[in-house]
Design a protein around this motif. Structure first.
Motif, PDB file in Angstrom:
ATOM      1  N   UNK A 158       0.835  -1.212   0.000  1.00 64.91           N
ATOM      2  CA  UNK A 158       0.000   0.000   0.000  1.00 64.91           C
ATOM      3  C   UNK A 158       0.868   1.261   0.000  1.00 64.91           C
ATOM      4  N   UNK A 159       1.910   1.236  -0.834  1.00 63.83           N
ATOM      5  CA  UNK A 159       2.822   2.364  -0.992  1.00 63.83           C
ATOM      6  C   UNK A 159       3.580   2.698   0.293  1.00 63.83           C
ATOM      7  N   UNK A 160       3.735   1.699   1.156  1.00 66.70           N
ATOM      8  CA  UNK A 160       4.456   1.884   2.414  1.00 66.70           C
ATOM      9  C   UNK A 160       5.613   0.888   2.497  1.00 66.70           C
ATOM     10  N   UNK A 161       6.797   1.388   2.858  1.00 68.23           N
ATOM     11  CA  UNK A 161       7.956   0.505   3.003  1.00 68.23           C
ATOM     12  C   UNK A 161       7.849  -0.323   4.276  1.00 68.23           C
ATOM     13  N   UNK A 162       8.085  -1.602   4.159  1.00 72.26           N
ATOM     14  CA  UNK A 162       8.160  -2.486   5.321  1.00 72.26           C
ATOM     15  C   UNK A 162       9.544  -3.119   5.319  1.00 72.26           C
ATOM     16  N   UNK A 163      10.293  -2.918   6.396  1.00 74.74           N
ATOM     17  CA  UNK A 163      11.628  -3.483   6.510  1.00 74.74           C
ATOM     18  C   UNK A 163      11.704  -4.383   7.732  1.00 74.74           C
ATOM     19  N   UNK A 164      12.389  -5.509   7.582  1.00 78.01           N
ATOM     20  CA  UNK A 164      12.658  -6.392   8.705  1.00 78.01           C
ATOM     21  C   UNK A 164      14.149  -6.682   8.716  1.00 78.01           C
ATOM     22  N   UNK A 165      14.790  -6.533   9.873  1.00 79.65           N
ATOM     23  CA  UNK A 165      16.236  -6.641   9.959  1.00 79.65           C
ATOM     24  C   UNK A 165      16.617  -7.892  10.748  1.00 79.65           C
ATOM     25  N   UNK A 166      17.530  -8.674  10.181  1.00 83.38           N
ATOM     26  CA  UNK A 166      17.960  -9.937  10.782  1.00 83.38           C
ATOM     27  C   UNK A 166      19.474  -9.938  10.957  1.00 83.38           C
ATOM     28  N   UNK A 183      25.066   2.893  12.504  1.00 84.09           N
ATOM     29  CA  UNK A 183      25.808   1.846  13.203  1.00 84.09           C
ATOM     30  C   UNK A 183      27.205   2.300  13.612  1.00 84.09           C
ATOM     31  N   UNK A 184      27.556   3.542  13.277  1.00 81.62           N
ATOM     32  CA  UNK A 184      28.803   4.180  13.685  1.00 81.62           C
ATOM     33  C   UNK A 184      30.047   3.503  13.107  1.00 81.62           C
ATOM     34  N   UNK A 202      17.303  -4.181  18.012  1.00 82.00           N
ATOM     35  CA  UNK A 202      18.126  -2.976  18.025  1.00 82.00           C
ATOM     36  C   UNK A 202      18.376  -2.472  16.608  1.00 82.00           C
ATOM     37  N   UNK A 203      18.769  -3.370  15.713  1.00 82.66           N
ATOM     38  CA  UNK A 203      19.010  -2.976  14.324  1.00 82.66           C
ATOM     39  C   UNK A 203      17.719  -2.553  13.637  1.00 82.66           C
ATOM     40  N   UNK A 204      16.610  -3.160  14.061  1.00 78.60           N
ATOM     41  CA  UNK A 204      15.312  -2.766  13.508  1.00 78.60           C
ATOM     42  C   UNK A 204      15.022  -1.294  13.837  1.00 78.60           C
ATOM     43  N   UNK A 205      15.339  -0.886  15.057  1.00 76.16           N
ATOM     44  CA  UNK A 205      15.113   0.509  15.447  1.00 76.16           C
ATOM     45  C   UNK A 205      15.981   1.459  14.623  1.00 76.16           C
ATOM     46  N   UNK A 206      17.216   1.044  14.333  1.00 74.06           N
ATOM     47  CA  UNK A 206      18.091   1.872  13.503  1.00 74.06           C
ATOM     48  C   UNK A 206      17.521   2.016  12.089  1.00 74.06           C
ATOM     49  N   UNK A 207      17.025   0.911  11.544  1.00 77.71           N
ATOM     50  CA  UNK A 207      16.446   0.955  10.197  1.00 77.71           C
ATOM     51  C   UNK A 207      15.211   1.850  10.170  1.00 77.71           C
ATOM     52  N   UNK A 208      14.370   1.737  11.178  1.00 80.34           N
ATOM     53  CA  UNK A 208      13.174   2.591  11.257  1.00 80.34           C
ATOM     54  C   UNK A 208      13.565   4.059  11.384  1.00 80.34           C
ATOM     55  N   UNK A 209      14.638   4.325  12.120  1.00 79.23           N
ATOM     56  CA  UNK A 209      15.103   5.704  12.287  1.00 79.23           C
ATOM     57  C   UNK A 209      15.571   6.287  10.951  1.00 79.23           C
TER      58      UNK A 209
END
Length: 205
Positions: free
Chosen positions: A73-81, A137-138, A89-96
């Motif tokens: 629906x024109x919305x990005x969905x990302x899942x981090x593994x 991720x610095x 933690x990485x999911x929060x970085x991706x969302x940011x």
């Protein structure tokens, strides 16, 4: 949980180099690419643009971070593994990173249409996301590479020294690329291949 997070933070070595790679219909190259790179860098970050699945591709190395992508629906969905398991933690970085792209650019920012064999693949936006993600991720330096690309062994062996040099001098390193024919012994170095260069290794100044 808090104790676990604190131990994870203090036991981590300083992050120096990561590889950023955008994958689109390149599964056949992945195994060779990862075995080629993982001994020389701290982590490999893969942006996997493909039809949605509930789990990752099953990469079991702690060095491999996989970002899986779908547009609904024109919305990005990302899942981090990491190592095949979802990492909060990485999911929060991706969302940011996604939030910053929405705020600083256009409200309709999307990475691509729903991936399929014929779908348009917006690699420029994917690479933009990866660079910003690695910055969150610095990492001191990043090396951008495609799954079907290979680097000379001598370059990889000197990678950390080169990373320190470009960080100190605030430079971006460009590499000449050659097309291989039937093996690493034969490659093109004439015409366009004599001039083909990509700036792929840089630091966050």
């Amino acid at each position: 949980m808090l104790k676990k997070l604190i131990l994870r933070f203090f036991n981590k070595k300083p992050k120096e180099i990561c590889v950023l790679s955008a994958i689109h219909n390149e599964d056949a190259y992945l195994s060779g690419f990862l075995s080629h790179m993982t001994d020389y860098v701290d982590e490999v970050v893969l942006f996997n643009d493909r039809p949605w699945k509930d789990s990752s591709c099953g990469f079991n190395s702690e060095k491999i971070i996989e970002i899986r992508h779908l547009v609904r629906n024109n919305t990005c969905i990302l899942r981090v593994f990491r190592a095949g398991k979802q990492d909060k933690y990485l999911q929060r970085l991706a969302d940011r990173v996604l939030l910053s792209l929405f705020k600083n650019q256009a409200a309709n920012f999307t990475l691509s249409e729903i991936p399929s064999e014929d779908a348009y693949y917006n690699e420029r936006k994917v690479r933009q996301f990866l660079v910003l993600f690695a910055q969150q991720m610095r990492y001191k330096a990043v090396l951008c590479a495609d799954a079907d690309e290979r680097f000379e062994t001598k370059f990889l062996q000197n990678l950390r020294a080169e990373a320190r040099r470009i960080c100190e001098q605030k430079k971006c390193l460009g590499l000449h690329f050659r097309e291989l024919w039937g093996g690493v012994e034969k490659y093109g170095c004439d015409g366009v291949w004599d001039l083909k260069m990509k700036y792929v290794f840089f630091s966050y100044f």
